[in-house]
Structure formats: C-alpha cells, structure tokens
Design an enzyme around this catalytic site. Structure first.
Site, mmCIF file in Angstrom:
data_model
loop_
_atom_site.group_PDB
_atom_site.id
_atom_site.type_symbol
_atom_site.label_atom_id
_atom_site.label_comp_id
_atom_site.label_asym_id
_atom_site.label_seq_id
_atom_site.Cartn_x
_atom_site.Cartn_y
_atom_site.Cartn_z
ATOM 1 N N ARG A 30 8.276 1.956 1.537
ATOM 2 C CA ARG A 30 7.990 1.928 0.097
ATOM 3 C C ARG A 30 6.892 0.914 -0.210
ATOM 4 N NH1 ARG A 30 11.475 5.391 -2.194
ATOM 5 N NH2 ARG A 30 13.400 5.687 -1.000
ATOM 6 N N ASP A 31 5.986 1.311 -1.122
ATOM 7 C CA ASP A 31 4.900 0.432 -1.546
ATOM 8 C C ASP A 31 5.489 -0.778 -2.273
ATOM 9 O OD1 ASP A 31 1.591 1.012 -2.097
ATOM 10 O OD2 ASP A 31 2.564 -0.602 -3.233
ATOM 11 N N ILE A 32 4.932 -1.947 -2.001
ATOM 12 C CA ILE A 32 5.431 -3.197 -2.590
ATOM 13 C C ILE A 32 5.150 -3.249 -4.098
ATOM 14 C CG2 ILE A 32 3.398 -4.675 -2.274
ATOM 15 C CD1 ILE A 32 5.326 -6.714 -0.943
ATOM 16 N N ASN A 88 -7.152 6.601 0.365
ATOM 17 C CA ASN A 88 -8.362 5.911 -0.094
ATOM 18 C C ASN A 88 -9.183 5.422 1.095
ATOM 19 O OD1 ASN A 88 -7.593 6.138 -2.855
ATOM 20 N ND2 ASN A 88 -6.220 4.384 -2.616
ATOM 21 N N VAL A 97 -6.083 -2.008 2.073
ATOM 22 C CA VAL A 97 -5.478 -2.306 3.381
ATOM 23 C C VAL A 97 -6.139 -1.381 4.404
ATOM 24 C CG1 VAL A 97 -3.372 -2.352 4.758
ATOM 25 C CG2 VAL A 97 -3.282 -3.017 2.343
ATOM 26 N N HIS A 101 -3.537 5.022 5.598
ATOM 27 C CA HIS A 101 -2.218 5.305 5.015
ATOM 28 C C HIS A 101 -2.350 6.402 3.972
ATOM 29 C CE1 HIS A 101 -4.163 1.953 2.892
ATOM 30 N NE2 HIS A 101 -3.641 2.453 1.774
ATOM 31 N N HIS A 103 -0.643 7.770 0.592
ATOM 32 C CA HIS A 103 0.267 7.446 -0.511
ATOM 33 C C HIS A 103 0.994 8.734 -0.917
ATOM 34 C CE1 HIS A 103 -1.669 3.523 -1.890
ATOM 35 N NE2 HIS A 103 -2.675 4.042 -1.208
HETATM 36 P P1 5GP Z 1 -4.900 1.103 -0.767
HETATM 37 O O1 5GP Z 1 -5.372 0.389 -2.001
HETATM 38 O O2 5GP Z 1 -5.467 0.476 0.486
HETATM 39 O O3 5GP Z 1 -5.067 2.589 -0.789
HETATM 40 O O4 5GP Z 1 -3.335 0.917 -0.731
HETATM 41 C C1 5GP Z 1 -2.715 -0.231 -0.214
HETATM 42 C C2 5GP Z 1 -1.313 -0.240 -0.770
HETATM 43 O O5 5GP Z 1 -0.549 -1.110 0.039
HETATM 44 C C3 5GP Z 1 -1.205 -0.735 -2.208
HETATM 45 O O6 5GP Z 1 -0.595 0.274 -3.020
HETATM 46 C C4 5GP Z 1 -0.351 -1.995 -2.092
HETATM 47 O O7 5GP Z 1 0.545 -2.147 -3.170
HETATM 48 C C5 5GP Z 1 0.368 -1.791 -0.778
HETATM 49 N N1 5GP Z 1 0.704 -3.008 -0.054
HETATM 50 C C6 5GP Z 1 -0.109 -4.077 0.179
HETATM 51 N N2 5GP Z 1 0.527 -5.014 0.915
HETATM 52 C C7 5GP Z 1 1.771 -4.520 1.149
HETATM 53 C C8 5GP Z 1 2.899 -5.021 1.864
HETATM 54 O O8 5GP Z 1 2.902 -6.123 2.413
HETATM 55 N N3 5GP Z 1 4.010 -4.246 1.895
HETATM 56 C C9 5GP Z 1 4.044 -3.012 1.293
HETATM 57 N N4 5GP Z 1 5.196 -2.325 1.394
HETATM 58 N N5 5GP Z 1 3.006 -2.500 0.611
HETATM 59 C C10 5GP Z 1 1.883 -3.241 0.551
#
Ligand code: 5GP
Ligand code: ZN
Length: 115
Positions: A30-32, A88, A97, A101, A103
């Site tokens: 799950r997303d944080i 993304n 990140v 990944h 979503h």
């Molecule tokens: P991006 O912006 O790279 O597409 O998505 C990165 C996602 O990773 C974001 O939605 C962010 O909330 C999530 N995220 C960042 N750090 C962590 C973490 O330590 N744990 C979890 N579960 N999600 C994270």
C-alpha cells in the site's frame, strides 16, 4: 537491489511495507500517501529504474505487473466499479521513486486529470 532504493528495501523486508501480495517476481504494497481508498504499488522484485531502463526480455515481467494489478483489484472489490493504473516516468511524468512501479488506484471516481 541497490543500497539507496526505498522500494528495494521494502521488497527485501529491510524496511516495513504494508505488503498485500508477493511472489518470486513482484511485490505489492500500500502507498504510504494514498490518493484514493485503494492505492497499491506493484513493483518488480528486481531493481529497474523506470520504463526507460526496460530491455527486451522484460515483457513477461511487465505483463505480470498488470495481471497482478487485475487480481488485486478483484480482491479489493474495485474491479467492477473501475480503477486506474499509472506508471510515471522521470520528471515530466511525475516519477519520484526510481524503482519502476505500477500504481493501482480506485475505490472512488477518479478526479486526477490526464496530461
Ligand atoms: P511516483 O511519484 O514515483 O510515481 O510514485 C511514488 C509513490 O511512492 C508515491 O505515491 C509515494 O506516496 C510512494 N512512496 C514513497 N515512499 C514510500 C514508502 O516509503 N513506502 C510506501 N509504501 N510508499 C512510498
Ligand atoms: Zn529498487
């Protein structure tokens, strides 16, 4: 595994994630900072930075990310209502990140605009 990658650390249990699915190829957690009632990230267990780093031979793995998302959508009971899958890439794509990944977002009508 790269030392500084937060998602590699979740995959290897070095830091705790709210893991909802795991197999030999992918991990889902799950997303944080959830953007909707269901917000799950599905990642390959192997470190791949982004879509830009994909190679011939990664097709099965990428397909597995999507079929895993579909399975989790059913488990979350958002498959019939609908959901959104997002991947993304780099700055303009909003990637924060750099471990690829997918979503899985759902549980409410999507408001986030495309483009
Ligand atoms: P991006 O912006 O790279 O597409 O998505 C990165 C996602 O990773 C974001 O939605 C962010 O909330 C999530 N995220 C960042 N750090 C962590 C973490 O330590 N744990 C979890 N579960 N999600 C994270
Ligand atoms: Zn990584």
């Amino acid at each position: 595994m790269t030392d500084s990658c937060i998602f590699c650390k979740i995959v290897s249990n070095e830091i705790k994630g709210d893991i909802v699915y795991r197999d030999e190829q992918v991990t889902a957690f799950r997303d944080i900072q959830p953007a909707a009632p269901t917000h799950i990230l599905i990642v390959p267990n192997r470190h791949i930075e982004s879509v830009n780093a994909l190679e011939v031979g990664d097709e099965q793995l990428m397909g597995h990310l999507i079929t895993t998302a579909g399975k989790l959508a059913k488990e979350e009971k958002i498959d019939q209502g609908g959901f959104r899958l997002i991947m993304n890439t780099n700055a303009d794509g909003g990637q924060t990140v750099f471990h690829i990944h997918l979503h899985l977002i759902g549980g409410q009508p999507m408001k986030h605009p495309m483009g």
